[in-house]
Design an enzyme around this catalytic site. Structure first.
Site: not given
Length: 284
Positions: A112, A25-26, A141, A97, A72, A138-139, A76
């Site tokens: 988000d 993670s950043r 989160g 989140n 994350t 996409g489907a 979530k």
């Protein structure tokens, strides 16, 4: 750029990140930059939490006096059941989140959708979601957050394309009449008349299969956004720029979703700047 964190006192405000894993993670770099920029006596720490230990970890962190945590994958959705209060956006997305702790009281939120829309606004000034349909690949989160953000901004039609059609149909049902499912094999045809294309899949990410999609049917005035930010310039974004489309990379979503989290725990509403982007990417 060098960022120097202040030494912590016994009154330091502490927040963190839970997930499994969190080493990639950043977010610690992001929040560490803002803590230093604002001279705050505080810290943000990565906390790897195994899936079967989520409840114990969250309640323990709340009891220990942390201000809250980011959440994350894969936690979530799990954390929603632990919240005493959940905001409307998190409820609609079906995931949180952001957790804030008030004593041992846990509040859940989702930033988000905010992060995606703010990044879109920054990367494509003047973009108006109400003007044309959007295609969403996409489907999961991330897709749910994108969909909620766009529909709240007045999107007239959302075309959902996912490799697993059943998952896309569940998302469309949750979102209502403005969303419709397009078969994955028809994703190219779905671009006709769209003002926005968003990739929320892992396709095109470093180490993942390529996203195979011709942009021939997309208008050059459209905006293309990729939630992937490793690499920062994905093949999809490179193809979009070559066509003349506005391309919006995925790093900004991470940065902007962090703003309300930082404000909730530490006070100031931080800024997203070129210097911040460079630092979070590791260019210090």
């Amino acid at each position: 750029m060098t960022v120097s964190l202040l030494p912590l006192s016994g009154k330091a405000k502490v927040a963190g990140l839970i997930g499994w894993p969190v080493s990639h993670s950043r977010s610690p770099r992001l929040h560490g930059y803002w803590l230093a920029e604002h001279g705050i006596d505080g810290a943000y720490v990565p906390l790897p939490v195994q899936p079967d230990r989520v409840e114990a970890a969250v309640r323990g962190l709340a009891a220990a006096g942390l201000r809250g945590v980011n959440v994350t994958i894969p936690h979530k959705q799990t954390v929603l059941a632990l919240c005493d209060e959940v905001d409307d956006t998190a409820r609609r997305i079906g995931a949180a989140n952001l957790l804030t702790f008030d004593g041992e009281k846990i509040r859940g939120a989702n930033t988000d959708a905010f992060g995606f829309m703010e990044n879109l606004k920054a990367g494509s000034p003047g973009f108006d979601a109400s003007r044309a349909p959007a295609v969403l690949l996409g489907a999961g989160g991330g897709a749910r957050a994108v969909a909620v953000g766009l529909l709240d901004a007045g999107l007239p039609e959302l075309r959902l394309c996912n490799r697993n059609r059943a998952r896309a149909e569940r998302l469309a049902e949750d979102l209502g009449s403005s969303a419709r499912v397009v078969p994955w094999e028809d994703r190219g045809a779905a671009l006709a008349g769209a003002g926005l294309l968003v990739n929320s899949t892992s396709l095109g990410m470093s180490g993942q299969p390529a996203l195979e999609l011709s942009l021939d049917g997309l208008d050059s005035a459209a905006v293309v956004s990729d939630l992937v930010y490793s690499p920062l310039e994905t093949p999809l974004l490179a193809a979009a720029r070559a066509k003349g489309c506005t391309a919006v990379d995925g790093l900004g979503m991470l940065l902007h979703q962090g703003r309300p989290c930082f404000a909730a725990w530490f006070g100031p509403d931080p800024r997203v700047t070129p210097e911040l982007r460079s630092y979070v990417l590791g260019g210090d």
